[in-house]
Design a protein around this motif. Structure first.
Motif, mmCIF file in Angstrom:
data_model
loop_
_atom_site.group_PDB
_atom_site.id
_atom_site.type_symbol
_atom_site.label_atom_id
_atom_site.label_comp_id
_atom_site.label_asym_id
_atom_site.label_seq_id
_atom_site.Cartn_x
_atom_site.Cartn_y
_atom_site.Cartn_z
ATOM 1 N N VAL A 1 45.547 38.076 33.671
ATOM 2 C CA VAL A 1 45.308 39.088 34.464
ATOM 3 C C VAL A 1 44.197 38.597 35.578
ATOM 4 O O VAL A 1 44.402 38.908 36.921
ATOM 5 C CB VAL A 1 44.734 40.130 33.606
ATOM 6 N N TYR A 2 43.544 37.626 35.103
ATOM 7 C CA TYR A 2 42.448 37.200 36.225
ATOM 8 C C TYR A 2 43.151 36.202 37.154
ATOM 9 O O TYR A 2 42.819 36.229 38.270
ATOM 10 C CB TYR A 2 41.333 36.080 35.354
ATOM 11 N N ASP B 1 45.433 38.039 39.684
ATOM 12 C CA ASP B 1 44.540 39.279 40.342
ATOM 13 C C ASP B 1 45.450 40.734 40.110
ATOM 14 O O ASP B 1 45.697 41.226 40.996
ATOM 15 C CB ASP B 1 44.316 38.949 41.804
ATOM 16 N N MET B 2 45.801 40.937 39.147
ATOM 17 C CA MET B 2 46.721 41.923 38.749
ATOM 18 C C MET B 2 46.410 43.099 39.166
ATOM 19 O O MET B 2 47.012 44.050 39.831
ATOM 20 C CB MET B 2 47.140 41.997 37.266
ATOM 21 N N VAL B 3 45.047 43.528 38.857
ATOM 22 C CA VAL B 3 44.270 44.964 39.271
ATOM 23 C C VAL B 3 44.418 44.979 40.864
ATOM 24 O O VAL B 3 44.891 46.053 41.455
ATOM 25 C CB VAL B 3 43.159 45.095 38.944
ATOM 26 N N GLY B 4 44.287 43.976 41.547
ATOM 27 C CA GLY B 4 44.106 44.094 43.080
ATOM 28 C C GLY B 4 45.590 44.068 43.642
ATOM 29 O O GLY B 4 45.690 44.800 44.427
ATOM 30 N N MET C 1 48.050 45.531 42.062
ATOM 31 C CA MET C 1 48.762 46.822 41.809
ATOM 32 C C MET C 1 48.069 47.896 42.628
ATOM 33 O O MET C 1 48.805 48.703 43.064
ATOM 34 C CB MET C 1 48.406 47.249 40.319
ATOM 35 N N LEU C 2 46.928 47.699 42.974
ATOM 36 C CA LEU C 2 46.099 48.807 44.081
ATOM 37 C C LEU C 2 46.452 48.560 45.421
ATOM 38 O O LEU C 2 46.475 49.462 46.095
ATOM 39 C CB LEU C 2 44.911 48.801 43.532
ATOM 40 N N THR D 1 53.416 54.497 36.694
ATOM 41 C CA THR D 1 52.155 55.129 36.493
ATOM 42 C C THR D 1 52.440 56.693 35.727
ATOM 43 O O THR D 1 51.492 57.070 34.736
ATOM 44 C CB THR D 1 51.257 55.361 37.739
ATOM 45 N N THR E 1 50.468 40.593 29.226
ATOM 46 C CA THR E 1 49.548 41.706 29.253
ATOM 47 C C THR E 1 49.872 42.695 28.326
ATOM 48 O O THR E 1 48.729 43.225 27.796
ATOM 49 C CB THR E 1 49.538 42.149 30.715
#
Length: 154
Positions: free
Chosen positions: A47-48, A51-54, A56-57, A71, A139
């Motif tokens: 994930v780090y 940069d999975m969150v970045g 996805m967003l 989602t 994940t």
């Protein structure tokens, strides 16, 4: 661990067997926790590094149609899970088995979960390509294994 009923040992042999069994159970418990920790660490690393969150967003190459379906499916599964684990037993005080009181919820969650997985792979495929299923599977396993470290008194 919960205390269990044990027969009073009538000989040293029985006491030895019980001690060996207890040590084997403790070793198995520790091995399970170590494996869970490795999964969580691997998932956190992926994930780090991705940069999975970045991604996805904010990433413009994410297929938003399929990602939004994933989602929505994830949200539906979370609501149904809350319904089964919190609402029924603690709010409505219903202690029947899930498959007796609401037999269609688990199959619905299964179908929605499969749709969520396929939609998430399809939505993130433009970003990571062939690695997308591997990244998401790792994940997912890390998320499941992280539940080992949530204290639960029951």
């Amino acid at each position: 661990m919960a205390q269990r009923y044990h027969r009073v040992p009538t000989s040293e042999e029985e006491e030895e067997k019980r001690g060996k069994r207890r040590r084997a159970e403790a070793a198995e418990h520790i091995a399970t926790k170590i494996q869970a920790l490795v999964w969580v660490a691997a998932g956190g690393f992926v994930v780090y590094q991705t940069d999975m969150v970045g991604v996805m967003l904010q990433d413009p190459s994410v297929n938003r149609f399929w990602f939004n379906i994933a989602t929505a499916c994830f949200s539906i599964n979370c609501v149904l899970c809350f319904y089964l684990t919190v609402w029924l037993p603690y709010v409505q005080r219903i202690h029947l088995e899930w498959n007796v009181y609401c037999p269609r919820v688990i199959p619905t969650m299964t179908v929605v979960g499969i749709l969520c997985g396929f939609s998430l792979v399809r939505g993130l495929w433009p970003v990571w390509g062939l690695l997308t299923p591997l990244i998401l599977a790792l994940t997912f396993m890390a998320g499941i294994m992280s539940l080992h470290f949530i204290p639960w008194p029951f």
